[in-house]
Write a protein that holds these residues in place. Structure first.
Motif, mmCIF file in Angstrom:
data_model
loop_
_atom_site.group_PDB
_atom_site.id
_atom_site.type_symbol
_atom_site.label_atom_id
_atom_site.label_comp_id
_atom_site.label_asym_id
_atom_site.label_seq_id
_atom_site.Cartn_x
_atom_site.Cartn_y
_atom_site.Cartn_z
ATOM 1 N N ASN A 29 -14.606 2.106 7.848
ATOM 2 C CA ASN A 29 -15.236 2.548 6.607
ATOM 3 C C ASN A 29 -15.317 4.066 6.494
ATOM 4 O OD1 ASN A 29 -18.215 3.329 5.369
ATOM 5 N ND2 ASN A 29 -17.063 1.871 4.121
ATOM 6 N N LYS A 32 -11.779 6.244 6.181
ATOM 7 C CA LYS A 32 -11.008 6.262 4.930
ATOM 8 C C LYS A 32 -11.064 7.612 4.214
ATOM 9 C CE LYS A 32 -10.983 1.348 3.664
ATOM 10 N NZ LYS A 32 -11.430 0.733 4.892
ATOM 11 N N TRP A 85 -4.716 1.620 0.020
ATOM 12 C CA TRP A 85 -5.427 2.326 1.077
ATOM 13 C C TRP A 85 -4.432 2.920 2.060
ATOM 14 C CZ3 TRP A 85 -10.479 2.734 0.150
ATOM 15 C CH2 TRP A 85 -11.145 1.689 -0.517
ATOM 16 N N GLU A 327 -17.013 0.459 -0.775
ATOM 17 C CA GLU A 327 -15.698 -0.059 -0.381
ATOM 18 C C GLU A 327 -15.502 -1.494 -0.858
ATOM 19 O OE1 GLU A 327 -13.533 -1.435 3.784
ATOM 20 O OE2 GLU A 327 -15.074 0.113 3.838
ATOM 21 N N ARG A 333 -11.498 -1.637 -4.995
ATOM 22 C CA ARG A 333 -10.424 -2.204 -4.182
ATOM 23 C C ARG A 333 -9.109 -2.295 -4.951
ATOM 24 N NH1 ARG A 333 -13.139 -7.379 -1.243
ATOM 25 N NH2 ARG A 333 -11.132 -7.400 -0.168
#
Length: 443
Positions: A29, A32, A85, A327, A333
């Motif tokens: 987490n 990122k 991502w 997140e 997302r």
């Protein structure tokens, strides 16, 4: 003290039956954010150095690095860019050990350095491990560096050869779970403080130089002084730092903004985890100043209050909840990475202004015997840059604690006042630098 050492606990997560080649892995987490914001002006690289009692043998060090690297999924990766991502992929290239030839904590280009997100360098008796924060925090870096040191000495002493298959020590950690997700609890929480704090500005060192000042002092003496004030070591050092900024910088140009220090916290001390990935949070510690004289004791009391309010499991659970909940939002997302990058940079630029500087204390570094007696000291350098001009790192080894300033500013008033304030409290300080400031004086 915010220590990365877990007392009276021994784990060994290495199991050949469970060892599988990792093809790809999500970033944790916290990780990122780092690939998005990292640049030459904001490296997000830190360095932990081990100073030996004899000169480093680079060929032996490289042998040791190649042996231990397969044990650590966290380090044995390269960064890849996906549509939604970033992600990690196993790196099949070999890392190189190089002599140190430049300033510490320089930007780690993910497409250079054989695509590794860490670098191992040496200089005379010093071994440096520099880590891009996307792969791990101080706990994971110390864990890796200790195994590297053990393996280096074993090869040096002829206990191992390149054909010998070794295994991690009994107190090595190899768990690579995302502990943020594991300990996430959905809550209604607010975000980070965004009120602008005092920003340290001034003339920059030229040529991308980074000035480093190590202050070394007896750990028992700083414990004694901290106890006298009814504070932990980290609380005491944070208060001295704020007081030093107030004396050396703020009083000359007061603006009503608070002096706030960003203090990273090892979350493993509050939640069951031995992950070697990132698992830390940050608390904001400091105060605003009115137009009057302030005593050190006033600042320390505010620091202790900030720690009490923020450094508890309930508050840290809220911190994890806020980070992970963003997140998990389905809208986030589904947003393409290039859009996320724009949003993350904007959010970060606003949040970083809420802090004046950073003080990271990774606590006591402990090595096993017989290796411990062959090491002189351990130091931590945080990556200062033009967007975070001054940063501080602290750790202790044996009887010595080292508080290190890294800075891209020519002015060293804060550093001088900080160490003078320690001396005024009866703590003897020895100073070492990387010579940058002496070079500037000669010019």
């Amino acid at each position: 003290m915010l220590s990365y050492h877990i007392k009276n606990t021994t784990f060994n997560f290495f199991d050949e039956r469970k060892e599988k080649e990792m093809k790809w892995q999500k970033l944790d987490n916290t990780a990122k954010i780092f690939p998005v914001i990292a640049s030459e002006n904001l490296t997000n690289v830190y360095r932990i150095s081990v100073i030996l009692k004899e000169d480093v043998r680079p060929e032996i060090l490289e042998e040791a690095l190649l042996e231990i690297l397969p044990w650590f999924q966290t380090f044995d990766v390269r960064l890849r860019r996906g549509f939604f991502w970033y992600y990690f992929e196993k790196n099949k290239k070999k890392p190189k050990v190089m002599e140190e030839v430049t300033y510490p904590c320089r930007y780690l280009d993910p497409y250079a350095n054989n695509q590794y997100l860490f670098r191992v360098t040496y200089y005379k008796k010093r071994i440096n491990l520099e880590v891009f924060h996307a792969i791990t925090d101080g706990f994971g870096a110390v864990n890796f560096l200790k195994e590297l040191i053990y393996c280096y000495f074993d090869h040096l002493d002829g206990k191992k050869t390149t054909e010998t298959k070794g295994s991690p020590s009994e107190d090595c950690f190899l768990n690579s779970e995302d502990s943020y997700l594991k300990h996430y609890k959905k809550q209604d929480v607010k975000g980070y403080e965004t009120k602008r704090a005092v920003q340290l500005k001034g003339e920059h060192l030229k040529g991308g130089a980074v000035g480093v000042v190590h202050g070394m002092f007896p750990i028992e003496k700083v414990k004694e002084v901290s106890k006298k004030y009814g504070a932990s070591i980290t609380q005491y050092l944070t208060a001295v730092l704020i007081f030093s900024i107030y004396e050396a910088y703020y009083k000359a140009k007061p603006n009503g903004q608070p002096i706030r220090v960003n203090v990273p916290v090892n979350l493993r001390q509050y939640f069951e985890s031995t992950t070697t990935r990132n698992f830390f949070g940050v608390i904001g510690v400091g105060m605003a100043f009115e137009e009057r004289e302030y005593r050190f004791e006033e600042i320390l009391e505010q620091v202790k209050q900030d720690f009490k309010e923020q450094l508890n499991k309930e508050s840290l659970e809220k911190l994890i909840s806020y980070n992970v909940s963003n997140e998990k939002k389905w809208v986030v997302r589904l947003v393409p990475l290039f859009v996320k990058n724009i949003a993350v940079k904007w959010i970060y630029r606003n949040s970083i202004k809420a802090f004046t500087t950073t003080l990271s204390n990774i606590g006591a570094i402990q090595l096993r015997e017989p290796y411990a007696d062959r090491v002189e000291n351990v130091t931590l350098i945080m990556g200062a840059s033009k967007k975070q001009e001054v940063k501080c790192g602290a750790c202790s080894y044996g009887e010595t604690m080292t508080m290190t300033f890294s800075s891209v500013l020519k002015d060293v008033s804060i550093q001088k006042v900080f160490y003078r304030n320690l001396a005024n409290d009866g703590i003897p300080v020895s100073i070492m630098t990387n010579g940058i400031y002496y070079e500037r004086e000669e010019e």
